[in-house]
Design an enzyme around this catalytic site. Structure first.
Site, PDB file in Angstrom:
ATOM      1  N   LYS A  35       0.815  -1.168  -0.205  1.00 27.60           N
ATOM      2  CA  LYS A  35       0.031  -0.104   0.114  1.00 27.60           C
ATOM      3  C   LYS A  35       0.834   1.240   0.042  1.00 27.60           C
ATOM      4  O   LYS A  35       0.529   2.225  -0.767  1.00 27.60           O
ATOM      5  CB  LYS A  35      -1.161   0.252   1.236  1.00 27.60           C
ATOM      6  CG  LYS A  35      -1.864  -1.080   1.104  1.00 27.60           C
ATOM      7  CD  LYS A  35      -2.834  -1.061   2.494  1.00 27.60           C
ATOM      8  CE  LYS A  35      -2.149  -1.036   3.644  1.00 27.60           C
ATOM      9  NZ  LYS A  35      -1.453  -2.421   4.028  1.00 27.60           N
ATOM     10  N   THR A  36       1.976   1.251   0.922  1.00 31.97           N
ATOM     11  CA  THR A  36       2.410   2.495   1.073  1.00 31.97           C
ATOM     12  C   THR A  36       3.545   2.618  -0.296  1.00 31.97           C
ATOM     13  O   THR A  36       3.737   3.703  -0.711  1.00 31.97           O
ATOM     14  CB  THR A  36       3.399   2.292   2.288  1.00 31.97           C
ATOM     15  OG1 THR A  36       2.607   2.443   3.425  1.00 31.97           O
ATOM     16  CG2 THR A  36       4.136   3.696   2.483  1.00 31.97           C
ATOM     17  N   ASP A 220      -2.021   7.946   4.048  1.00 32.20           N
ATOM     18  CA  ASP A 220      -1.480   6.414   4.530  1.00 32.20           C
ATOM     19  C   ASP A 220      -1.911   6.176   5.921  1.00 32.20           C
ATOM     20  O   ASP A 220      -2.627   7.014   6.715  1.00 32.20           O
ATOM     21  CB  ASP A 220       0.102   6.313   4.412  1.00 32.20           C
ATOM     22  CG  ASP A 220       0.381   4.953   4.463  1.00 32.20           C
ATOM     23  OD1 ASP A 220      -0.397   3.937   4.405  1.00 32.20           O
ATOM     24  OD2 ASP A 220       1.675   4.583   4.159  1.00 32.20           O
ATOM     25  N   GLU A 221      -2.285   4.810   6.274  1.00 33.47           N
ATOM     26  CA  GLU A 221      -2.967   4.494   7.539  1.00 33.47           C
ATOM     27  C   GLU A 221      -4.475   5.190   7.715  1.00 33.47           C
ATOM     28  O   GLU A 221      -4.353   5.412   9.074  1.00 33.47           O
ATOM     29  CB  GLU A 221      -1.873   4.681   8.457  1.00 33.47           C
ATOM     30  CG  GLU A 221      -0.605   4.165   8.252  1.00 33.47           C
ATOM     31  CD  GLU A 221      -0.218   2.638   8.828  1.00 33.47           C
ATOM     32  OE1 GLU A 221      -1.045   2.086   9.123  1.00 33.47           O
ATOM     33  OE2 GLU A 221       0.859   2.108   8.661  1.00 33.47           O
ATOM     34  N   GLN A 251      -5.690  -3.360  10.808  1.00 33.67           N
ATOM     35  CA  GLN A 251      -4.681  -2.972  11.630  1.00 33.67           C
ATOM     36  C   GLN A 251      -4.984  -1.415  12.197  1.00 33.67           C
ATOM     37  O   GLN A 251      -4.302  -0.540  12.510  1.00 33.67           O
ATOM     38  CB  GLN A 251      -3.432  -2.323  10.409  1.00 33.67           C
ATOM     39  CG  GLN A 251      -2.778  -3.585   9.845  1.00 33.67           C
ATOM     40  CD  GLN A 251      -1.725  -3.412   9.151  1.00 33.67           C
ATOM     41  OE1 GLN A 251      -0.668  -2.883   9.634  1.00 33.67           O
ATOM     42  NE2 GLN A 251      -1.495  -3.568   7.874  1.00 33.67           N
ATOM     43  N   ARG A 605       4.812  -7.816  10.806  1.00 30.52           N
ATOM     44  CA  ARG A 605       6.184  -6.872  10.775  1.00 30.52           C
ATOM     45  C   ARG A 605       7.310  -7.670  10.391  1.00 30.52           C
ATOM     46  O   ARG A 605       8.330  -7.277   9.962  1.00 30.52           O
ATOM     47  CB  ARG A 605       6.476  -5.853  11.802  1.00 30.52           C
ATOM     48  CG  ARG A 605       5.493  -4.893  12.905  1.00 30.52           C
ATOM     49  CD  ARG A 605       5.156  -4.147  11.666  1.00 30.52           C
ATOM     50  NE  ARG A 605       3.850  -4.459  10.954  1.00 30.52           N
ATOM     51  CZ  ARG A 605       3.268  -3.850   9.886  1.00 30.52           C
ATOM     52  NH1 ARG A 605       4.053  -2.854   9.178  1.00 30.52           N
ATOM     53  NH2 ARG A 605       2.077  -4.476   9.475  1.00 30.52           N
TER      54      ARG A 605
HETATM   55  P1  ATP Z   1       1.709  -2.162   5.970  1.00 29.33           P
HETATM   56  O1  ATP Z   1       0.254  -2.345   6.023  1.00 29.33           O
HETATM   57  O2  ATP Z   1       2.155  -2.895   7.033  1.00 29.33           O
HETATM   58  O3  ATP Z   1       1.826  -0.399   6.119  1.00 29.33           O
HETATM   59  P2  ATP Z   1       1.976  -2.052   3.227  1.00 29.33           P
HETATM   60  O4  ATP Z   1       0.825  -2.637   2.502  1.00 29.33           O
HETATM   61  O5  ATP Z   1       2.175  -0.655   3.514  1.00 29.33           O
HETATM   62  O6  ATP Z   1       2.153  -2.661   4.712  1.00 29.33           O
HETATM   63  P3  ATP Z   1       4.661  -2.128   1.962  1.00 29.33           P
HETATM   64  O7  ATP Z   1       5.265  -1.392   3.043  1.00 29.33           O
HETATM   65  O8  ATP Z   1       4.204  -0.840   0.937  1.00 29.33           O
HETATM   66  O9  ATP Z   1       3.250  -2.598   2.502  1.00 29.33           O
HETATM   67  O10 ATP Z   1       5.369  -3.017   1.339  1.00 29.33           O
HETATM   68  C1  ATP Z   1       5.811  -4.270   2.034  1.00 29.33           C
HETATM   69  C2  ATP Z   1       7.106  -4.777   1.312  1.00 29.33           C
HETATM   70  O11 ATP Z   1       6.867  -5.369   0.074  1.00 29.33           O
HETATM   71  C3  ATP Z   1       8.012  -3.566   1.175  1.00 29.33           C
HETATM   72  O12 ATP Z   1       9.218  -4.050   1.457  1.00 29.33           O
HETATM   73  C4  ATP Z   1       7.891  -3.247  -0.484  1.00 29.33           C
HETATM   74  O13 ATP Z   1       9.042  -2.911  -0.983  1.00 29.33           O
HETATM   75  C5  ATP Z   1       7.625  -4.510  -1.026  1.00 29.33           C
HETATM   76  N1  ATP Z   1       6.661  -4.769  -2.199  1.00 29.33           N
HETATM   77  C6  ATP Z   1       5.434  -4.211  -2.276  1.00 29.33           C
HETATM   78  N2  ATP Z   1       5.003  -4.384  -3.718  1.00 29.33           N
HETATM   79  C7  ATP Z   1       5.917  -5.088  -4.215  1.00 29.33           C
HETATM   80  C8  ATP Z   1       6.048  -5.635  -5.611  1.00 29.33           C
HETATM   81  N3  ATP Z   1       5.117  -5.641  -6.618  1.00 29.33           N
HETATM   82  N4  ATP Z   1       7.070  -6.420  -5.939  1.00 29.33           N
HETATM   83  C9  ATP Z   1       7.979  -6.346  -4.925  1.00 29.33           C
HETATM   84  N5  ATP Z   1       8.004  -6.187  -3.795  1.00 29.33           N
HETATM   85  C10 ATP Z   1       6.791  -5.312  -3.260  1.00 29.33           C
HETATM   86 MG    MG Z   2       2.312   0.883   4.962  1.00 28.89          MG
END
Ligand code: ATP
Ligand code: MG
Length: 724
Positions: A35-36, A220-221, A251, A605
């Protein structure tokens, strides 16, 4: 223009979100689904492809650390420094607005921010100035009331008190507090948000300016926004603007602080044309970790519902360790971290996560003992916390009356009517006659140079210290601490307060008693009283606080603080009933669900390796509490989890005989020939109980808790110990 790199390493759905034509969007997805990452790429896309100036983009995240990280990631994608874009937290952005438009916000140009401790003190002063009793109007509760109303956008005049006396009184305190703040040009955290909202409501022209400017708003969040934050966003997001929100209802962990997960539904109601994108592939964690976390969160009701899968390997199973007490748990944690380090990994890739700040102490001590560097995020080191410093202040002054810093710290904590004027007099007297404040107070009292009320108040403080001193003189250290905490008024003061923070303070005070109980003076403190030795230990530990920022160190933080972050290895500790879920959450199903979401956040995490640990017994306030494994662990299917059994040798136990009678595993013999819990006698120190041993042959050492002199480590080849 080559923009392909903006779409690299994104799956189809992520790409859809990143490259979508202008639209309102909800990206609803579980942990680690990128997402981020989508937000970051979207921002870069908007600038490079849509030609939107950085100036026209507003990005809001939850912590300063996250904001910094987001900025860094955009710069990396762009290959150049980013200027003129507003990226920050709600509070940071509100602050910026108010600084720019202080006059319209009816603030003086140099208005100051009140942090939450400052706010607390001010609330207290206001209560006092209104001649109200702090016991009835606990400042913490009042503070919580004020902030709660501000979070809802309510001023005193907007609050419906239903004619209720208590409500009316609270409302009056809020009003007086607010007037005081306004007169003094002070703005608390909640006020930043409320005022930024009012600023726009009351200045439509200004609002229009920002609506024209911020054509794209990204959050975000989002699941942890509160009502005033959402109201503020809605004002800004005029129909011609786009709002992209990113969140995960699973979350949402700040309900206790006014966050409203319903805001996700409100968004869908308020922006019916919004495009919803669900991301389901997780890129962060191994299969085992992910499936286990999914299984846990599946026990919550009323979720928006989403499944996460990964293409990655299953990885190692989650390791579960049952420590027989918290010391054992801590030692296990440290041993795993050292193994990790031996395998060539960085310490900073490893995080210890806990439910409450108070849990860090035992872990910190275990890390210190093994010289493993660590860094604590959010939350002070144990001995630096306010309530601990208060308690240590009392211990210091009974240990040494001339300790002026301690005198200053506790003379009016809890408040006992010793005002600034009296203290100024005491300070003056001390200065003139080169006396300690304690001696100066006695002199002023003797010479009857204080007003009647001031004299009585000061005399009461002196009497209190003398009484604490007398009562605890011949007591063991932990009893001294316990007595002082209870009888100084500190315990009652914090007990009267409401809310999570007050609860944490009480837990910390209890933890201090435990720390005293577990303390064994180092050899160089042989000649000091246990109290002096302990106080020296406490101040040395606190002095250590500024660890080198560049040093490779284990990351320690609460699960709340870890939101949005990821680490190759995570050790989630204290996963037992009564700790996690916490005791307090037991009464309400809603609270248990928030705890479960917190557990989900904690587990997700981890990237490669996750440890879950708990303690079968944990000393809380000098008493052993026996807890069972957390329900959350039971919710994990056994195929994803593997129990670690290490108890071939009992290495950790603590100074209490009864421990050893309770379980056979504690009675293992060691090469020292002594048994844990065994009674022994020493020529000089008298009789005691064997607590611990290590080494063998001429290096063999035994720790004995002597009945009279407390705990000591003895080298067996020197000290003669007899079994009795
Ligand atoms: P959270 O809910 O914990 O905030 P999030 O959904 O924001 O998580 P991110 O932190 O954006 O998730 O991504 C998680 C990990 O996966 C990061 O290390 C990111 O670089 C990697 N990632 C995300 N999308 C891809 C992709 N398409 N290919 C490879 N790596 C990815
Ligand atoms: Mg995130």
């Amino acid at each position: 223009m080559d923009v392909s790199r903006l779409l690299e390493q994104l799956n189809d759905k992520q790409r859809d979100a990143v490259a979508s034509p202008a639209a309102d969007m909800l990206i609803l997805a579980g942990a680690g689904s990128g997402k981020t990452r989508v937000l970051v790429h979207r921002i870069a896309w908007l600038m490079e492809v849509e030609g939107i100036a950085p100036w026209g983009i507003l990005a809001v995240t939850f912590t300063n650390k996250a904001a910094k990280e987001m900025r860094g990631r955009i710069e990396e994608l762009q290959g150049s420094a980013l200027s003129n874009m507003w990226i920050g937290t709600f509070h940071g952005i509100a602050h910026r607005l108010l600084r720019t438009h202080y006059a319209e916000a009816k603030l003086p140009e140099n208005f100051q921010i009140l942090d939450s401790d400052d706010q607390y003190r001010l609330v207290r002063r206001v209560i006092k100035s209104m001649n109200l009793d702090e016991k009835q109007w606990a400042p913490k509760h009042v503070q919580w009331y004020i902030n709660g109303n501000k979070d809802e956008g309510l001023r005193p005049e907007n609050i419906d008190t239903h004619g209720d006396y208590n409500q009316k009184k609270l409302c009056e305190i809020y009003q007086t507090y607010q007037q005081t703040c306004d007169r003094a040009g002070l703005v608390d955290f909640a006020e930043l948000l409320l005022r930024a909202h009012r600023l726009w409501v009351e200045n439509p022209e200004l609002l229009k300016h920002y609506q024209n400017r911020f054509r794209t708003i990204l959050v975000d969040e989002f699941q942890d926004t509160n009502n005033i934050q959402y109201a503020w966003l809605r004002l800004l997001a005029a129909p011609s603007n786009n709002m992209i929100i990113v969140g995960d209802d699973d979350q949402s962990i700040y309900g206790w602080r006014g966050a409203n997960v319903q805001n996700i539904q409100h968004f869908l109601r308020d922006y019916p044309q919004a495009k919803t994108i669900r991301l389901e592939q997780n890129y962060r964690s191994t299969g085992n970790i992910l499936k286990a976390a999914n299984a846990v969160i599946d026990n919550n009701q009323g979720r928006l519902g989403k499944e996460l899968w990964t293409e990655g390997v299953d990885g190692e199973p989650i390791s579960l360790y049952a420590g027989f007490n918290e010391l054992d748990e801590a030692r296990f944690v440290v041993s795993r971290i050292k193994d990790w380090q031996t395998q060539g990994y960085a310490l900073s890739d490893c995080a210890i996560l806990y439910r409450n700040n108070a849990q860090s102490r035992v872990l910190e001590e275990a890390l210190l003992q093994e010289s493993v560097a660590y860094r604590i995020y959010g939350g002070l080191r144990f001995f630096e916390r306010q309530e601990i410093r208060d308690a240590l202040g009392y211990l210091r002054i009974i240990n040494q009356q001339i300790d002026d810093a301690a005198f200053e710290r506790v003379v009016n904590t809890p408040t006992r009517g010793i005002g600034d004027k009296t203290l100024a007099q005491v300070r003056e007297q001390a200065k003139e006659n080169e006396l300690s404040m304690w001696q100066a107070s006695l002199q002023l009292l003797r010479e009857k140079r204080l007003s009647g009320r001031a004299a009585n108040a000061l005399q009461a403080f002196i009497d209190l210290v003398l009484q604490l001193q007398k009562e605890t003189q011949s007591q063991a250290l932990e009893l001294q601490a316990d007595y002082v905490i209870k009888h100084s008024g500190l315990y009652a003061m914090y007990k009267a307060e409401k809310g999570e923070k007050a609860q944490a303070r009480i837990e910390n005070l209890e933890e201090l008693v435990t720390a005293c109980k577990q303390f064994s003076p180092p050899e160089e403190a042989e000649n000091l009283s246990p109290l002096s030795a302990f106080l020296a230990h406490a101040s040395l530990e606190a002095g250590d606080a500024q660890a080198d920022k560049h040093q490779d160190a284990v990351q320690m933080m609460t699960i709340h603080t870890a939101k949005g972050l990821e680490f190759p290895m995570v050790l989630l500790v204290g996963v037992e009933e009564g700790m996690f879920p916490s005791q307090m959450s037991n009464d309400e199903p809603g609270k248990i669900e928030e705890e479960r979401r917190l557990c989900y956040v904690g587990m997700t995490r981890a990237m490669q390796k996750l440890y879950l640990t708990y303690a079968e017994s944990r000393r809380v306030y000098g008493q052993d509490k026996y807890h069972t494994v957390s329900r959350f662990i039971k919710e994990i299917p056994t195929e994803y989890i593997e129990e670690v059994r290490l108890r071939t040798k009992a290495t950790v136990s603590r100074p209490m005989q009864s421990r050893f009678q309770s379980s056979a595993s504690h009675t293992a013999f060691d090469s020292t020939g002594f048994k844990l819990g065994e009674r022994v006698a020493h020529r000089k120190f008298g009789e005691g109980t064997v607590l611990n041993y290590e080494g063998s042959g001429e290096h063999a050492r035994v720790q004995v808790n002597f009945d009279d002199v407390g705990s000591k480590w003895l080298v067996l080849s020197f000290a003669k110990l007899d079994k009795i």
